[in-house]
Design a protein around this motif. Sequence first.
Motif, PDB file in Angstrom:
ATOM      1  N   ARG A  84       0.835  -1.210   0.000  1.00 34.91           N
ATOM      2  CA  ARG A  84       0.000   0.000   0.000  1.00 34.91           C
ATOM      3  C   ARG A  84       0.866   1.254   0.000  1.00 34.91           C
ATOM      4  O   ARG A  84       0.509   2.267  -0.603  1.00 34.91           O
ATOM      5  N   TYR A  85       2.030   1.187   0.696  1.00 33.53           N
ATOM      6  CA  TYR A  85       2.971   2.306   0.632  1.00 33.53           C
ATOM      7  C   TYR A  85       3.489   2.482  -0.796  1.00 33.53           C
ATOM      8  O   TYR A  85       3.684   3.611  -1.262  1.00 33.53           O
ATOM      9  N   ARG A  87       1.912   1.799  -3.521  1.00 38.48           N
ATOM     10  CA  ARG A  87       0.807   2.437  -4.249  1.00 38.48           C
ATOM     11  C   ARG A  87       0.741   3.929  -3.927  1.00 38.48           C
ATOM     12  O   ARG A  87       0.614   4.777  -4.817  1.00 38.48           O
ATOM     13  N   GLN A  88       0.863   4.251  -2.636  1.00 38.58           N
ATOM     14  CA  GLN A  88       0.836   5.648  -2.212  1.00 38.58           C
ATOM     15  C   GLN A  88       2.021   6.423  -2.795  1.00 38.58           C
ATOM     16  O   GLN A  88       1.882   7.580  -3.192  1.00 38.58           O
ATOM     17  N   PHE A  92       1.489   9.663  -4.905  1.00 37.79           N
ATOM     18  CA  PHE A  92       1.923  10.933  -4.315  1.00 37.79           C
ATOM     19  C   PHE A  92       2.667  11.787  -5.333  1.00 37.79           C
ATOM     20  O   PHE A  92       2.457  13.005  -5.409  1.00 37.79           O
ATOM     21  N   SER A 124       4.394  10.988   4.590  1.00 37.03           N
ATOM     22  CA  SER A 124       3.456  11.129   5.701  1.00 37.03           C
ATOM     23  C   SER A 124       3.489  12.519   6.337  1.00 37.03           C
ATOM     24  O   SER A 124       2.535  12.907   7.007  1.00 37.03           O
TER      25      SER A 124
END
Length: 350
Positions: A84-85, A87-88, A92, A124
């Motif tokens: 998921r990171y 994907r982020q 981003f 983040s």
Amino acid sequence: MTTSIIQSDYKNWLSELKSQIKRSQIKAAVAVNSELIQLYWSIGKQIIEKQKDSQWGDGLINQLSKDLKMEFPKMSGLSAKNLRYCRQFYLFYNQEDTIWQQVVAKLPETLFSIPWGHHILIMSKTKDVHEALFYCAKTIENGWSRAILEYQIETDLAGRQGKAIHNFDTTLPALQSELANELLKDPYNFDFLSLSEQALERDLEDGLTQHLSQFLLELGKGFAYMGRQYPIRVGSKEYRTDLLFYHTKLKCYIVIELKLKSFEPEFVGKLNFYISAINEFIKDEADKPTIGILLCKDKDSFEVEFALKDIHKPIGVSAFTYKELPEEIRQALPEIKELTDRLEQATKKE
């Protein structure tokens, strides 16, 4: 998980992704970080594309994690959370409202050159791509650890760097002026200090030199500490600067004057005098012109600009912040010597 997840399209893609990971593992022996970040970028991109072009939805990531970990049991970074990171990460830096075309050209030297943990921290804690790329570039330039990177983000280096008022444009060559402007911040963050309301400038000077490593971190890369109350003899009198540094990148001396009150025009005149004295009696022929930095508790920007208007030596003026303790609390705190004496007495009793 829907039945479509086990269709041939998914199986073919999974097979291709496994081959890609194997190829990446071989290359990683030569360039571990860059290859790993590029792999995560590619995984994130492919997840986005698969979710967009199919009905797989969020369940895809959990299934993909399970299948990849089965194939590569010793490889870290294949958890559903990390996917998921990934994907982020791709999303981003691929937002429609960003300067994406310019970002693409910078990818090899920025995004793929810092550790994955740094990327997660940046994603983040930063508000947009511009700010994120600033911290990526600074991490590469300064070799920041994750802890230092977090400190720089939390103290808003991106918002403070290059914001001081100065006359560098008219007193230094173009390249030197640009570099000098980049080293200035406004305000400087001295929150590692705790001073009373009645503190004097020597107390501020004492605190900065006692916490020199934190002070140098706030000043930035390239500052070499030369000393405090550095003596300069002019004629029959001896003068002393508050703090003197040499900047290894700018190849020049930097004199810092500290004022625990609001800016006053006469501060500039005194600093200008010190710069002239250092240029005359300390600076070597190979050194570039000395730069002065005046740090005040606060300032009026218009007043500073007016004071620098006819000054021909390079000077920057910034404010600074610190933790201010009420005098009664400060007096109640034991001094270092008192703590040392207590510790010695306790040791003797044992």
